[in-house]
Design a protein around this motif. Structure first.
Motif, PDB file in Angstrom:
ATOM      1  N   THR A  34       0.836  -1.205   0.000  1.00  0.00           N
ATOM      2  CA  THR A  34       0.000   0.000   0.000  1.00  0.00           C
ATOM      3  C   THR A  34       0.867   1.250   0.000  1.00  0.00           C
ATOM      4  OG1 THR A  34      -0.144   0.278   2.414  1.00  0.00           O
ATOM      5  CG2 THR A  34      -1.733  -1.231   1.379  1.00  0.00           C
ATOM      6  N   ASP A  35       0.251   2.363  -0.403  1.00  0.00           N
ATOM      7  CA  ASP A  35       0.914   3.666  -0.351  1.00  0.00           C
ATOM      8  C   ASP A  35       0.343   4.433   0.839  1.00  0.00           C
ATOM      9  OD1 ASP A  35       1.965   6.162  -0.624  1.00  0.00           O
ATOM     10  OD2 ASP A  35       1.214   6.524  -2.651  1.00  0.00           O
ATOM     11  N   PRO A  36       1.090   4.522   1.941  1.00  0.00           N
ATOM     12  CA  PRO A  36       0.584   5.109   3.182  1.00  0.00           C
ATOM     13  C   PRO A  36       0.955   6.578   3.364  1.00  0.00           C
ATOM     14  CG  PRO A  36       2.662   4.085   3.624  1.00  0.00           C
ATOM     15  CD  PRO A  36       2.440   3.966   2.116  1.00  0.00           C
ATOM     16  N   LYS A  37       1.387   7.230   2.294  1.00  0.00           N
ATOM     17  CA  LYS A  37       1.964   8.576   2.409  1.00  0.00           C
ATOM     18  C   LYS A  37       1.108   9.531   3.233  1.00  0.00           C
ATOM     19  CE  LYS A  37       3.242  12.629  -0.343  1.00  0.00           C
ATOM     20  NZ  LYS A  37       3.388  13.187  -1.720  1.00  0.00           N
ATOM     21  N   GLU A  38      -0.155   9.668   2.882  1.00  0.00           N
ATOM     22  CA  GLU A  38      -0.988  10.663   3.553  1.00  0.00           C
ATOM     23  C   GLU A  38      -1.130  10.368   5.042  1.00  0.00           C
ATOM     24  OE1 GLU A  38      -5.413  12.768   3.288  1.00  0.00           O
ATOM     25  OE2 GLU A  38      -4.818  11.261   1.809  1.00  0.00           O
ATOM     26  N   GLY A  39      -1.456   9.130   5.375  1.00  0.00           N
ATOM     27  CA  GLY A  39      -1.689   8.786   6.773  1.00  0.00           C
ATOM     28  C   GLY A  39      -0.453   8.897   7.644  1.00  0.00           C
ATOM     29  N   ILE A  40       0.681   8.419   7.142  1.00  0.00           N
ATOM     30  CA  ILE A  40       1.907   8.456   7.938  1.00  0.00           C
ATOM     31  C   ILE A  40       2.414   9.885   8.101  1.00  0.00           C
ATOM     32  CG2 ILE A  40       4.365   7.851   7.922  1.00  0.00           C
ATOM     33  CD1 ILE A  40       3.621   5.105   6.935  1.00  0.00           C
ATOM     34  N   THR A 107      -2.610  -3.051  -8.996  1.00  0.00           N
ATOM     35  CA  THR A 107      -2.389  -4.437  -9.449  1.00  0.00           C
ATOM     36  C   THR A 107      -1.854  -5.369  -8.358  1.00  0.00           C
ATOM     37  OG1 THR A 107      -0.100  -4.297 -10.302  1.00  0.00           O
ATOM     38  CG2 THR A 107      -1.873  -3.565 -11.779  1.00  0.00           C
ATOM     39  N   ILE A 108      -1.615  -4.867  -7.160  1.00  0.00           N
ATOM     40  CA  ILE A 108      -1.153  -5.741  -6.076  1.00  0.00           C
ATOM     41  C   ILE A 108      -2.187  -6.816  -5.734  1.00  0.00           C
ATOM     42  CG2 ILE A 108      -0.797  -5.777  -3.563  1.00  0.00           C
ATOM     43  CD1 ILE A 108       1.775  -5.277  -5.049  1.00  0.00           C
ATOM     44  N   PRO A 109      -3.482  -6.489  -5.632  1.00  0.00           N
ATOM     45  CA  PRO A 109      -4.453  -7.547  -5.314  1.00  0.00           C
ATOM     46  C   PRO A 109      -4.428  -8.705  -6.311  1.00  0.00           C
ATOM     47  CG  PRO A 109      -5.447  -5.405  -4.968  1.00  0.00           C
ATOM     48  CD  PRO A 109      -4.130  -5.162  -5.654  1.00  0.00           C
ATOM     49  N   LYS A 138      -7.194  -5.885   6.468  1.00  0.00           N
ATOM     50  CA  LYS A 138      -8.614  -6.250   6.479  1.00  0.00           C
ATOM     51  C   LYS A 138      -9.457  -5.166   5.816  1.00  0.00           C
ATOM     52  CE  LYS A 138      -8.921  -9.430  10.393  1.00  0.00           C
ATOM     53  NZ  LYS A 138      -9.523  -9.689  11.736  1.00  0.00           N
ATOM     54  N   TYR A 139      -9.131  -3.911   6.087  1.00  0.00           N
ATOM     55  CA  TYR A 139      -9.874  -2.783   5.511  1.00  0.00           C
ATOM     56  C   TYR A 139      -9.845  -2.834   3.986  1.00  0.00           C
ATOM     57  CZ  TYR A 139     -11.152   2.087   4.520  1.00  0.00           C
ATOM     58  OH  TYR A 139     -11.750   3.227   4.037  1.00  0.00           O
ATOM     59  N   PHE A 140      -8.682  -3.195   3.432  1.00  0.00           N
ATOM     60  CA  PHE A 140      -8.538  -3.260   1.978  1.00  0.00           C
ATOM     61  C   PHE A 140      -8.795  -4.662   1.426  1.00  0.00           C
ATOM     62  CE2 PHE A 140      -5.806   0.539   2.811  1.00  0.00           C
ATOM     63  CZ  PHE A 140      -6.558   1.441   2.070  1.00  0.00           C
ATOM     64  N   GLN A 141      -9.240  -5.570   2.299  1.00  0.00           N
ATOM     65  CA  GLN A 141      -9.585  -6.942   1.918  1.00  0.00           C
ATOM     66  C   GLN A 141      -8.395  -7.686   1.297  1.00  0.00           C
ATOM     67  OE1 GLN A 141     -13.145  -6.754  -0.506  1.00  0.00           O
ATOM     68  NE2 GLN A 141     -14.387  -5.998   1.179  1.00  0.00           N
ATOM     69  N   LEU A 142      -7.219  -7.411   1.831  1.00  0.00           N
ATOM     70  CA  LEU A 142      -6.011  -8.109   1.384  1.00  0.00           C
ATOM     71  C   LEU A 142      -5.613  -9.221   2.346  1.00  0.00           C
ATOM     72  CD1 LEU A 142      -3.736  -5.140   0.205  1.00  0.00           C
ATOM     73  CD2 LEU A 142      -5.217  -6.597  -1.191  1.00  0.00           C
ATOM     74  N   ASP A 143      -6.170  -9.217   3.544  1.00  0.00           N
ATOM     75  CA  ASP A 143      -5.786 -10.200   4.560  1.00  0.00           C
ATOM     76  C   ASP A 143      -6.061 -11.629   4.109  1.00  0.00           C
ATOM     77  OD1 ASP A 143      -8.573  -9.244   4.867  1.00  0.00           O
ATOM     78  OD2 ASP A 143      -8.671 -10.748   6.467  1.00  0.00           O
ATOM     79  N   ARG A 144      -7.027 -11.809   3.216  1.00  0.00           N
ATOM     80  CA  ARG A 144      -7.414 -13.148   2.756  1.00  0.00           C
ATOM     81  C   ARG A 144      -6.274 -13.891   2.053  1.00  0.00           C
ATOM     82  NH1 ARG A 144     -11.680 -11.276  -1.827  1.00  0.00           N
ATOM     83  NH2 ARG A 144     -11.973  -9.582  -0.321  1.00  0.00           N
ATOM     84  N   SER A 222      11.137  -2.478 -10.881  1.00  0.00           N
ATOM     85  CA  SER A 222      10.710  -1.092 -11.011  1.00  0.00           C
ATOM     86  C   SER A 222       9.199  -0.937 -11.099  1.00  0.00           C
ATOM     87  CB  SER A 222      11.356  -0.453 -12.246  1.00  0.00           C
ATOM     88  OG  SER A 222      10.960  -1.138 -13.418  1.00  0.00           O
ATOM     89  N   SER A 223       8.476  -2.046 -11.196  1.00  0.00           N
ATOM     90  CA  SER A 223       7.021  -1.985 -11.282  1.00  0.00           C
ATOM     91  C   SER A 223       6.437  -3.295 -10.760  1.00  0.00           C
ATOM     92  CB  SER A 223       6.580  -1.778 -12.734  1.00  0.00           C
ATOM     93  OG  SER A 223       6.921  -2.912 -13.518  1.00  0.00           O
ATOM     94  N   THR A 224       5.134  -3.294 -10.523  1.00  0.00           N
ATOM     95  CA  THR A 224       4.492  -4.527 -10.065  1.00  0.00           C
ATOM     96  C   THR A 224       4.501  -5.585 -11.164  1.00  0.00           C
ATOM     97  OG1 THR A 224       2.322  -3.609 -10.658  1.00  0.00           O
ATOM     98  CG2 THR A 224       3.027  -3.384  -8.363  1.00  0.00           C
ATOM     99  N   SER A 225       4.474  -5.164 -12.416  1.00  0.00           N
ATOM    100  CA  SER A 225       4.518  -6.143 -13.506  1.00  0.00           C
ATOM    101  C   SER A 225       5.873  -6.835 -13.560  1.00  0.00           C
ATOM    102  CB  SER A 225       4.209  -5.469 -14.847  1.00  0.00           C
ATOM    103  OG  SER A 225       5.179  -4.495 -15.165  1.00  0.00           O
ATOM    104  N   GLN A 226       6.938  -6.110 -13.271  1.00  0.00           N
ATOM    105  CA  GLN A 226       8.264  -6.716 -13.250  1.00  0.00           C
ATOM    106  C   GLN A 226       8.445  -7.586 -12.004  1.00  0.00           C
ATOM    107  OE1 GLN A 226      10.499  -3.134 -13.799  1.00  0.00           O
ATOM    108  NE2 GLN A 226      10.444  -3.308 -16.023  1.00  0.00           N
ATOM    109  N   LEU A 227       7.801  -7.199 -10.916  1.00  0.00           N
ATOM    110  CA  LEU A 227       7.803  -8.049  -9.730  1.00  0.00           C
ATOM    111  C   LEU A 227       7.092  -9.363 -10.045  1.00  0.00           C
ATOM    112  CD1 LEU A 227       8.387  -8.466  -6.722  1.00  0.00           C
ATOM    113  CD2 LEU A 227       6.240  -7.270  -6.218  1.00  0.00           C
TER     114      LEU A 227
END
Length: 233
Positions: A34-40, A107-109, A138-144, A222-227
């Motif tokens: 996730t990108d937590p920039k604003e919250g952190i 694209t992480i999910p 859980k909020y982003f439904q990734l915990d599954r 450098s990207s999620t596709s390369q990951l």
């Protein structure tokens, strides 16, 4: 997030095929899932104001990733007693608002879904307290997608990445050679190296290419596709 990404993924110190054979995949959370920039940055700014320090949020990207105590002490010359207070102020804001001022990296999910479908065992290894990490996922439904979510304790123990990785390995019953650590900051890479574990530094987070190379990352994406290419081919 970091805009410095090479034209194509880079790797050094190992064959890509080696990664695809890894059974256990450990992900950092902030800047990787996730990108937590604003919250952190809002939470950190709130804490600094409570400590009598005025700071622009644009100057706070450096605090995304490292343990909170380290950031308060390294960047603002706080004593341990002062950083303890600052962490409590940080959590006043973060636990109510900052936790949800966050967004999933694109694209992480789908990547997590496909990894799990292909029989991979997924775990989160983050310096963020476990209680907050679980709530975010859980909020982003990734915990599954994850067999295990491990972070630090609220009292500041188990905050180093090597300790967190060790806990994941012990609980799930894998050795370091069967796993790969994925993260965007040097702490992720250093933690993996402490166990002799293969690491992938991602350049779509908050660590620079220079930081990840200097810390000894085995591969760079450098990207999620390369990951995805590294992990699934």
């Amino acid at each position: 997030m970091s805009s410095k990404t090479p034209a194509k993924s880079d790797h050094y110190g190992g064959a890509e095929l080696e990664i695809r054979n890894k059974k256990l995949i450990l992900f950092d959370l902030d800047g990787t899932l996730t990108d937590p920039k604003e919250g952190i940055t809002r939470s950190f700014q709130y804490a600094l104001k409570k400590m009598g320090i005025s700071e622009d949020r644009d100057n706070l990207l450096k605090v995304i990733g490292p343990p909170l105590w380290d950031s308060f002490e390294q960047f603002y010359a706080m004593s341990r007693e002062e950083s303890d207070r600052a962490v409590q102020y940080y959590r006043e804001y973060f636990s109510e608002k900052g936790l949800y001022e966050n967004e999933v990296i694109e694209t992480i999910p789908q990547l997590l879904h496909d990894l799990k479908k292909n029989g991979k065992i997924l775990a989160v290894a983050t310096s963020k307290p476990t209680i907050y990490s679980v709530k975010i996922l859980k909020y982003f439904q990734l915990d599954r997608y994850f067999h295990l979510i491990v972070g630090s304790e609220l009292d500041g123990t188990r905050v180093r990445k090597d300790e967190i990785i060790s806990h994941v390995l012990n609980v799930l019953g894998y050795c370091a050679q069967e796993a790969v650590m994925i993260g965007d900051r040097k702490h992720d890479i250093i933690g993996a190296r402490a166990h002799g574990m293969t690491s992938i530094g991602v350049l779509f987070g908050y660590g620079s290419e220079e930081e990840l190379r200097a810390s000894g990352s085995d591969f760079l994406a450098s990207s999620t596709s390369q990951l995805r290419q590294y992990l699934l081919g």
